[in-house]
Design a protein around this motif. Structure first.
Motif, short mmCIF file in Angstrom:
data_model
loop_
_atom_site.label_atom_id
_atom_site.label_comp_id
_atom_site.label_asym_id
_atom_site.label_seq_id
_atom_site.Cartn_x
_atom_site.Cartn_y
_atom_site.Cartn_z
N UNK A 10 0.80 -1.24 0.00
CA UNK A 10 0.00 0.00 0.00
C UNK A 10 0.82 1.28 0.00
N UNK A 11 1.83 1.40 0.84
CA UNK A 11 2.50 2.71 0.94
C UNK A 11 3.55 2.92 -0.15
N UNK B 1 8.52 -0.31 -14.59
CA UNK B 1 7.49 -0.97 -15.39
C UNK B 1 6.39 -1.58 -14.52
N UNK B 2 6.61 -1.63 -13.20
CA UNK B 2 5.66 -2.32 -12.32
C UNK B 2 4.57 -1.36 -11.82
N UNK B 3 3.36 -1.91 -11.73
CA UNK B 3 2.22 -1.07 -11.40
C UNK B 3 2.10 -0.79 -9.90
N UNK B 4 2.46 -1.78 -9.09
CA UNK B 4 2.29 -1.57 -7.65
C UNK B 4 3.60 -1.83 -6.91
N UNK B 5 3.51 -1.70 -5.61
CA UNK B 5 4.70 -1.89 -4.78
C UNK B 5 5.26 -0.55 -4.36
N UNK B 6 6.04 -0.53 -3.29
CA UNK B 6 6.57 0.72 -2.77
C UNK B 6 7.61 1.33 -3.71
#
Lengths: 239, 470
Positions: B230-231, B280-285
């Motif tokens: 989330x963060x 290239x990644x959509x999510x993650x900190x």
């Protein structure tokens, strides 16, 4: 076979009948029994209290007394554990004593282990009428890993019916100084042990450790005087 | 984490008189122990699986400095930032500063023992940052201001009614409820709101893989996963011993860890993170900060005997099998870790003198040593700790042991001592047993009668036995 008796100080002082039973049992099984009268204590209590210098003095004394014997037999798993496992720890920096401790350790046996593994005897020709339960003493079971011998010997006693004991392998709560310093916790543990013993329907609880015996026997004497605890030496000596 | 060292006996007494704690203790730890056995039997050779985990932990220990350097190098090249924290204060300060820098008014946290150890929650709160524990059990204990009762079930002993009461007080629920599922759901909804706007998330680390720089977390509720994803900024805290050489080792320890914790072959969620989110990644900190905490462990490592404490993988198998823990639960240990794990670790962090009860309150039964999949000899360590403080022991105790040892050095003095003791002690005896000494019914005499000193010691009896025989 010539056997040297290693008598724990608790047996010497409080329960000499265990020593006498070991003597008569080993005689009956064909051993020549000797007893070094100068023996006092292996130093386990000192070691467990952290007093390693005192324990090392007693260990050196013990080694000097017993190191010429081929078979040293003791009716206590924890005393044997002390000699076999902890003596070498006391002489970490002293190679000569370390060597002597290790050589001695190889020739020290717990009573039931000696009877089965060294004498090759599984049936001691003992007789006992009644139901018995076996308490697994921690130092035999987990320390030395030799609990099978005691159970083998008990199972062959004429007239004895071995009944299962719930929580047989959980500690009875003695631990020497532990039971003195933490009496509430120790009391809760021995009370569980005795509850399970009574629920097993056995007449006698048998064990291989004088410490456990002092604890369980002492608790029974106060709370359940009709129930008995017995050292395996006395049990196997009975005819 | 409030350090309550020095209140062991008082807390133990309280817990032994608490029927709720006792009810829990008689069921859950033995239940976990049985489930562990069952799940271990899914290995073709369970004993070999244990040998392997012990070998991995031993290798980790032997190569610890080099593995940590390799881990740092790989974590950095993955884009993570690495901070070596010498002690709790340094770790807490780093996290507090980071929260301020990111403008975080609050953080969410995954369940972690290491931040219990560092006292992170109170450090953040003192710094004006609100902290939300996201593990249900940790959340409950946090609301109540209690330490964990069990490593796997921190709040498992707290009844629903009590939880309902505190949740009402804190505005987490609006209607009282004793339904565990409803209470759980309310926490879930409450925390989801926090996750939506969280800027900084904090987790521990179950394993850090040296060869790839990956960090692994194990959990069953999915909240660590949310705290990790989330963060924008994630902080993961590990102690130096959490490292393992490679992914094969990590996966084996994972199998052993889950089985030894609660008897699972694998936990509900396993998250493996290798650096922050790539472009290239959509999510993650966006930022991953890994804190490698020492907190006295270099000293622990330096001593060849205490070093083995760093093998611990925090599975809790030792708690579930310990007779003492089974009577007193987790509170008396006074710090982050309880049971044999706590008896071993807490003195190393808090000092031996303050924590004497922890390594004294042990029957030396060896059940923890047998249960440990990392190959730790806990009783051996407790005996060693005892020896470290023996020289400074109570003068009376010291004198008692010294005089006994002196008497035992001489057969004659020993025999004489026994005779004297017999004359004194046996005055209190009735039908062969002593119920108290000089009216003192404490200690050994609290629960039991002890045999009097024998009329004839074995030593005295021997002369007769031998005579009769010859």
């Amino acid at each position: 076979m010539r056997v040297s008796l290693f008598i724990p100080c608790t047996v010497d002082i409080f329960m000499p009948d265990i020593g006498a039973a070991v003597f008569s049992l080993l005689k009956r099984l064909g051993c020549e029994v000797v007893y070094h009268q100068e023996q006092t204590c292996c130093g386990q209590a000192h070691f467990n209290a952290g007093r390693r210098k005192d324990a090392a003095k007693l260990a050196r004394r013990f080694i000097s007394i017993f190191e010429h014997d081929d078979n040293i037999v003791c009716p206590s798993g924890s005393c044997v554990y002390m000699v076999k496992k902890h003596y070498p720890e006391l002489f970490g920096g002293d190679v000569r004593w370390l060597k002597r401790a290790k050589r001695l350790g190889e020739r020290v046996f717990e009573l039931s282990e000696f009877i089965v593994s060294r004498l090759g005897i599984k049936d001691t020709d003992a007789r006992f009428n009644g139901k018995v339960a076996y308490h697994e003493s921690c130092h035999l079971l987990r320390g030395l890993g030799v609990t099978g011998y005691a159970k083998e010997l008990i199972s062959r006693v004429n007239g004895a019916q071995v009944v299962p004991l719930a929580g047989a392998d959980s500690c009875c709560g003695f631990g020497g100084e532990f039971s003195n310093n933490y009496p509430e916790i120790s009391g809760a543990l021995v009370s569980d042990k005795v509850k399970n013993f009574i629920a097993s329907g056995a007449d006698v609880i048998i064990l291989s450790e004088p410490g456990c015996l002092l604890n369980i026997m002492g608790y029974l004497h106060r709370h359940h005087p009709d129930k008995k605890a017995m050292h395996i030496a006395n049990f196997l000596a009975s005819q | 984490m409030v350090k309550r060292a020095g209140t062991f006996i008082e807390t133990a007494r309280k817990e032994m008189a608490n029927p709720l704690s006792q009810a829990f203790l008689s069921v859950l730890p033995p239940g976990f122990a049985v489930m562990k056995q069952l799940s271990m039997s899914s290995f073709p050779d369970p004993a070999a699986a244990i040998e392997l985990s012990k070998a991995i932990r031993q290798e980790t220990l032997t190569r610890l400095p080099e593995l940590l350097e390799e881990f740092e190098e790989n974590a950095l090249s993955n884009g993570a930032r690495v901070f070596w924290a010498g002690d709790s204060a340094a770790a807490n300060e780093y996290i507090l500063n980071l929260c301020r820098e990111k403008g975080a008014a609050f953080v969410t946290k995954g369940k972690s023992m290491i931040t219990e150890e560092t006292g992170l929650n109170s450090a953040l709160e003192e710094g004006g940052i609100e902290v939300f524990e996201t593990d249900l059990g940790e959340f409950i204990t946090q609301q109540m201001g209690r330490p964990p009762f069990h490593i796997v079930g921190p709040a498992i002993n707290i009844p629903a009614a009590e939880i309902s009461e505190i949740f009402l007080e804190k505005g987490i629920i609006s209607e009282p409820s004793n339904d565990a599922v409803a209470l759980g759901k309310s926490v879930r909804a409450y925390l989801r709101d926090r996750f939506k706007s969280v800027k900084v998330g904090i987790t521990g680390i179950n394993m850090a893989v040296s060869s790839s720089g990956a960090i692994i977390n194990v959990e069953n509720e999915g909240n660590i996963r949310l705290t990790k994803s989330s963060p924008e900024t994630l902080v993961a805290v590990m102690s130096i011993e959490k490292v393992v050489p490679d992914m094969n080792d990590a996966l084996h320890i994972l199998r052993i860890l889950c089985r030894h914790c609660v008897g699972q072959k694998i936990s509900g969620y396993v998250t493996i993170d290798t650096g922050p989110a790539k472009q290239s990644e959509l999510d993650g900190p966006k930022e991953l900060h890994i804190i490698i905490l020492d907190n006295g462990r270099s000293e622990i490592y330096r001593d060849s005997l205490t070093r083995q404490a760093l093998k611990c993988i925090r599975c809790g198998a030792c708690l579930n099998i310990c007779p003492v823990y089974s009577k007193i639960g987790g509170y008396p240990y006074g710090f982050a870790y309880s049971g044999p794990m706590g008896q071993m670790l807490n003195p190393l962090f808090l000092g031996f003198h303050r924590t004497k009860d922890l390594f004294s309150a042990c029957t030396l039964c060896g059940a923890c040593r047998d249960a440990c999949p990392a190959g730790i000899d806990h009783p051996g360590l407790f005996l060693y700790y005892r020896s470290l403080i023996a020289e400074n022991a109570d003068q009376k105790e010291k004198a008692l042991y010294a005089s006994a040892a002196a008497a035992m050095q001489s057969g004659l003095a020993w025999r004489l001592g026994i005779k004297t003791a017999r004359a004194i002690l046996n005055r209190n005896a009735r039908d062969g047993y002593v119920s108290s000494i000089s009216g003192i019914k404490k200690g050994w005499f609290s629960n039991r009668d002890l045999p009097e000193i024998a009329k004839k010691t074995f030593h005295e009896l021997w002369k007769e036995l031998n005579r009769k025989d010859t």
